[in-house]
Scaffold this motif. Structure first.
Motif, PDB file in Angstrom:
ATOM      1  N   ASN A 136       0.836  -1.208   0.000  1.00  0.00           N
ATOM      2  CA  ASN A 136       0.000   0.000   0.000  1.00  0.00           C
ATOM      3  C   ASN A 136       0.867   1.252   0.000  1.00  0.00           C
ATOM      4  N   LYS A 137       1.944   1.236   0.806  1.00  0.00           N
ATOM      5  CA  LYS A 137       2.851   2.396   0.867  1.00  0.00           C
ATOM      6  C   LYS A 137       3.491   2.654  -0.490  1.00  0.00           C
ATOM      7  N   GLN A 138       3.952   1.600  -1.142  1.00  0.00           N
ATOM      8  CA  GLN A 138       4.565   1.766  -2.464  1.00  0.00           C
ATOM      9  C   GLN A 138       3.556   2.326  -3.460  1.00  0.00           C
ATOM     10  N   ALA A 139       2.337   1.822  -3.408  1.00  0.00           N
ATOM     11  CA  ALA A 139       1.298   2.289  -4.330  1.00  0.00           C
ATOM     12  C   ALA A 139       0.962   3.754  -4.097  1.00  0.00           C
ATOM     13  N   ARG A 140       0.956   4.170  -2.833  1.00  0.00           N
ATOM     14  CA  ARG A 140       0.690   5.582  -2.546  1.00  0.00           C
ATOM     15  C   ARG A 140       1.799   6.468  -3.107  1.00  0.00           C
ATOM     16  N   ASP A 141       3.027   6.020  -3.013  1.00  0.00           N
ATOM     17  CA  ASP A 141       4.152   6.789  -3.572  1.00  0.00           C
ATOM     18  C   ASP A 141       4.035   6.942  -5.078  1.00  0.00           C
ATOM     19  N   ILE A 142       3.773   5.843  -5.773  1.00  0.00           N
ATOM     20  CA  ILE A 142       3.828   5.901  -7.241  1.00  0.00           C
ATOM     21  C   ILE A 142       2.583   6.518  -7.856  1.00  0.00           C
ATOM     22  N   THR A 143       1.465   6.527  -7.114  1.00  0.00           N
ATOM     23  CA  THR A 143       0.230   7.099  -7.664  1.00  0.00           C
ATOM     24  C   THR A 143      -0.020   8.519  -7.187  1.00  0.00           C
ATOM     25  N   GLY A 144       0.616   8.911  -6.069  1.00  0.00           N
ATOM     26  CA  GLY A 144       0.355  10.231  -5.500  1.00  0.00           C
ATOM     27  C   GLY A 144      -0.874  10.263  -4.619  1.00  0.00           C
ATOM     28  N   ILE A 145      -1.513   9.101  -4.409  1.00  0.00           N
ATOM     29  CA  ILE A 145      -2.693   9.028  -3.547  1.00  0.00           C
ATOM     30  C   ILE A 145      -2.252   9.063  -2.083  1.00  0.00           C
ATOM     31  N   LYS A 146      -2.949   9.852  -1.274  1.00  0.00           N
ATOM     32  CA  LYS A 146      -2.579   9.976   0.140  1.00  0.00           C
ATOM     33  C   LYS A 146      -3.257   8.929   1.020  1.00  0.00           C
ATOM     34  N   SER A 147      -4.466   8.524   0.649  1.00  0.00           N
ATOM     35  CA  SER A 147      -5.275   7.666   1.509  1.00  0.00           C
ATOM     36  C   SER A 147      -4.981   6.183   1.308  1.00  0.00           C
ATOM     37  N   GLU A 148      -4.776   5.462   2.418  1.00  0.00           N
ATOM     38  CA  GLU A 148      -4.587   4.015   2.349  1.00  0.00           C
ATOM     39  C   GLU A 148      -5.842   3.325   1.814  1.00  0.00           C
ATOM     40  N   ASN A 149      -7.007   3.808   2.260  1.00  0.00           N
ATOM     41  CA  ASN A 149      -8.262   3.179   1.824  1.00  0.00           C
ATOM     42  C   ASN A 149      -8.507   3.370   0.331  1.00  0.00           C
ATOM     43  N   THR A 150      -8.123   4.530  -0.191  1.00  0.00           N
ATOM     44  CA  THR A 150      -8.295   4.756  -1.630  1.00  0.00           C
ATOM     45  C   THR A 150      -7.424   3.802  -2.424  1.00  0.00           C
ATOM     46  N   VAL A 151      -6.199   3.571  -1.940  1.00  0.00           N
ATOM     47  CA  VAL A 151      -5.308   2.617  -2.609  1.00  0.00           C
ATOM     48  C   VAL A 151      -5.885   1.200  -2.522  1.00  0.00           C
ATOM     49  N   LYS A 152      -6.442   0.855  -1.355  1.00  0.00           N
ATOM     50  CA  LYS A 152      -7.070  -0.459  -1.220  1.00  0.00           C
ATOM     51  C   LYS A 152      -8.154  -0.653  -2.278  1.00  0.00           C
ATOM     52  N   ASN A 153      -8.951   0.392  -2.480  1.00  0.00           N
ATOM     53  CA  ASN A 153     -10.019   0.305  -3.481  1.00  0.00           C
ATOM     54  C   ASN A 153      -9.454   0.070  -4.877  1.00  0.00           C
ATOM     55  N   GLU A 154      -8.288   0.696  -5.171  1.00  0.00           N
ATOM     56  CA  GLU A 154      -7.642   0.462  -6.465  1.00  0.00           C
ATOM     57  C   GLU A 154      -7.194  -0.997  -6.579  1.00  0.00           C
ATOM     58  N   PHE A 155      -6.648  -1.542  -5.494  1.00  0.00           N
ATOM     59  CA  PHE A 155      -6.256  -2.956  -5.486  1.00  0.00           C
ATOM     60  C   PHE A 155      -7.470  -3.851  -5.728  1.00  0.00           C
ATOM     61  N   TYR A 156      -8.571  -3.547  -5.049  1.00  0.00           N
ATOM     62  CA  TYR A 156      -9.761  -4.383  -5.174  1.00  0.00           C
ATOM     63  C   TYR A 156     -10.316  -4.350  -6.601  1.00  0.00           C
ATOM     64  N   LYS A 157     -10.261  -3.176  -7.233  1.00  0.00           N
ATOM     65  CA  LYS A 157     -10.737  -3.076  -8.619  1.00  0.00           C
ATOM     66  C   LYS A 157      -9.909  -3.974  -9.529  1.00  0.00           C
ATOM     67  N   LEU A 158      -8.590  -3.927  -9.360  1.00  0.00           N
ATOM     68  CA  LEU A 158      -7.701  -4.750 -10.187  1.00  0.00           C
ATOM     69  C   LEU A 158      -7.887  -6.237  -9.863  1.00  0.00           C
ATOM     70  N   ARG A 159      -8.165  -6.535  -8.594  1.00  0.00           N
ATOM     71  CA  ARG A 159      -8.448  -7.929  -8.221  1.00  0.00           C
ATOM     72  C   ARG A 159      -9.718  -8.419  -8.901  1.00  0.00           C
ATOM     73  N   ASP A 160     -10.755  -7.573  -8.889  1.00  0.00           N
ATOM     74  CA  ASP A 160     -12.026  -7.965  -9.491  1.00  0.00           C
ATOM     75  C   ASP A 160     -11.918  -8.156 -10.996  1.00  0.00           C
ATOM     76  N   GLU A 161     -10.897  -7.528 -11.597  1.00  0.00           N
ATOM     77  CA  GLU A 161     -10.665  -7.710 -13.030  1.00  0.00           C
ATOM     78  C   GLU A 161      -9.698  -8.859 -13.306  1.00  0.00           C
TER      79      GLU A 161
END
Length: 468
Positions: free
Chosen positions: A416-441
């Motif tokens: 999650n920390k790495q994803a926040r760095d590379i995307t510029g997203i501050k929120s852990e929960n927002t990054v989780k949602n991105e992970f879940y979207k990619l998981r669902d696909e």
């Protein structure tokens, strides 16, 4: 003068009648006098523009919005109002139209005033400025400050009559500058010819001190340094505990620009973040940093006693410069127009052998283009109160999903920390949602055995490949 008549609905008429008076809106009865018209028009032009209606009563004259519309039978009755505006100095660029509503009585005059680059006066030589629902008269000092703010006059021309000319003409900086200057001249002639000294008494002007005094901040009546502040956080509102360094920079403007850029580069290059290519030092386009700093220092309003502030965060650079945007410059047209508040400073800096403002008028455009070339989001420009803030975000143009997948093509897993760095997203929960979207696909899956703070994700295709 063209007279446009526009039909409006009863609802529109009611909306106009019940809109509260504000920084940008006013309404007056038909009986309003010419001096009152001038007062409102001048106040709007000297602030941020606005519109007002003649033929609609004030709240104090009529409490019921439905009864406030009291128009005139003939548009010719408004000629004195328009004539009053034409008597304002310098002349105003304004628009007007006549409104008619079948359900209401007579015509109403609508006058639209744009923000002006000039300081405007009424026929009686008074200056007003709009603040809230009032048109406030300005005293001589406030009028002078308004001129500085608009760029009609510049504090760079302010004469420092408590200083002797030698503080300018004997400085090391002006001597070093003139070694490379053609045609050859001595310091006094140069300062007089370039209007950096008062021609009558040879008192130094602010522009000369800012450019050539070895320590301008030590003798300037207003603050003129740069403060670089480093916060070790991504938060919008950092806490005291996040403050790691605060540095004040000073010196002749040419060197102050270079010292500021060098310090920003030094501090930002020590920050490590995850990118799609792995853990790396933070990098910004050097040209973008350079142009933003140059722009802040040469176009700031030196009549405001404050420094230029550079705030360095883990994910962005913020440059805050004293003074509103000058003249007709707005956030919307800032990349298309050219306007200089400090002409002498801009012109003289351009005469240095390695001019910091070599491509005059292209600075911000260069910053925007370089951020795009580096696949980073474009600069953000904000005007608030008496300051202009430019933000350089370290946020990739790619979507979060694209950045995550690009990272996983080069690395076995992502946290999650790495994803926040590379995307510029501050929120852990927002990054989780991105992970879940990619998981669902069916593009990624959670790495078995890693949970909680250590949880990580990997490409599904990598698992498939490793099992064949």
């Amino acid at each position: 003068m063209d007279s446009k008549i526009r039909e409006i609905s009863e609802k529109e008429a009611l909306d106009i009648s019940k809109t509260e008076e504000s920084d940008f809106y006013d309404r007056k009865a038909l009986s309003v006098k010419g001096d009152k018209i001038q007062k409102i028009a001048v106040a709007f032009a000297n602030a941020d523009g606005g519109e007002f209606f003649v033929g609609i009563l004030d709240d104090k004259d009529e409490e019921d919005p439905k009864k406030r519309w009291k128009g005139s039978k003939s548009i010719e009755d408004f000629n004195p109002c328009l004539q009053a505006i034409l008597e304002i100095r310098p002349s105003l660029d304004f628009k007007h139209e006549f409104l008619k509503c079948d359900a209401k009585e007579g015509f109403v005059l609508r006058i639209i005033i744009e923000k002006s680059k000039d300081v405007h006066y009424t026929k009686s030589n008074k200056v007003f400025q709009r603040k809230g629902a009032q048109s406030i008269p300005l005293d001589p000092q406030q009028i002078l400050d308004l001129g500085f703010a608009k760029g009609t006059t510049s504090y760079e021309d302010y004469i420092l009559n408590d200083l002797i000319p030698e503080v300018l003409t004997e400085s090391n900086e002006i001597k070093n500058f003139l070694r490379d200057y053609s045609p050859k001249t001595d310091t006094l002639d140069f300062a007089l010819n370039q209007n950096l000294l008062d021609n009558r008494n040879w008192y130094p002007k602010v522009a000369g001190i800012i450019l050539f005094h070895d320590e301008p901040a030590s003798i300037m009546p207003k603050k003129c340094s740069v403060k670089v502040i480093r916060y070790e956080t991504r938060e919008d509102d950092p806490e005291r505990e996040h403050l790691s360094e605060q540095i004040t920079l000073d010196g002749p403007l040419y060197h102050l620009i270079r010292k500021t850029v060098d310090k920003i580069t030094e501090l930002m290059s020590a920050i490590k973040i995850w990118t799609t290519d792995g853990l790396k030092n933070v990098e910004y386009p050097p040209e973008a940093i350079w142009e933003i700093v140059v722009n802040a220092l040469i176009h700031r309003d030196y009549s405001i006693s404050d420094d230029v502030y550079i705030f360095l965060y883990d994910n962005r650079i913020e440059v805050v410069s004293p003074g509103k945007l000058p003249g007709y410059v707005t956030i919307e047209n800032i990349l298309d127009v050219r306007y200089s508040r400090n002409n002498k400073i801009v012109r003289t800096l351009n005469r240095y052998k390695n001019a910091p403002n070599k491509d005059i008028g292209e600075g911000l455009n260069t910053a925007f283009q370089k951020m795009k070339d580096w696949k980073l989001e474009e600069p953000i420009i904000i005007e608030e109160n008496n300051y202009v803030k430019v933000i350089l975000p370290h946020t990739p143009l790619a979507s979060p999903a694209e950045s995550i997948l690009e990272f996983l093509k080069k690395n076995p897993q992502i946290t999650n920390k790495q994803a926040r760095d590379i995307t510029g997203i501050k929120s852990e929960n927002t990054v989780k949602n991105e992970f879940y979207k990619l998981r669902d696909e069916d593009l990624i899956e959670r790495v078995p055995g890693l949970g909680g703070a250590k949880s990580a994700w990997r490409l599904i295709e990598k698992r498939k490949k490793s099992s064949t």
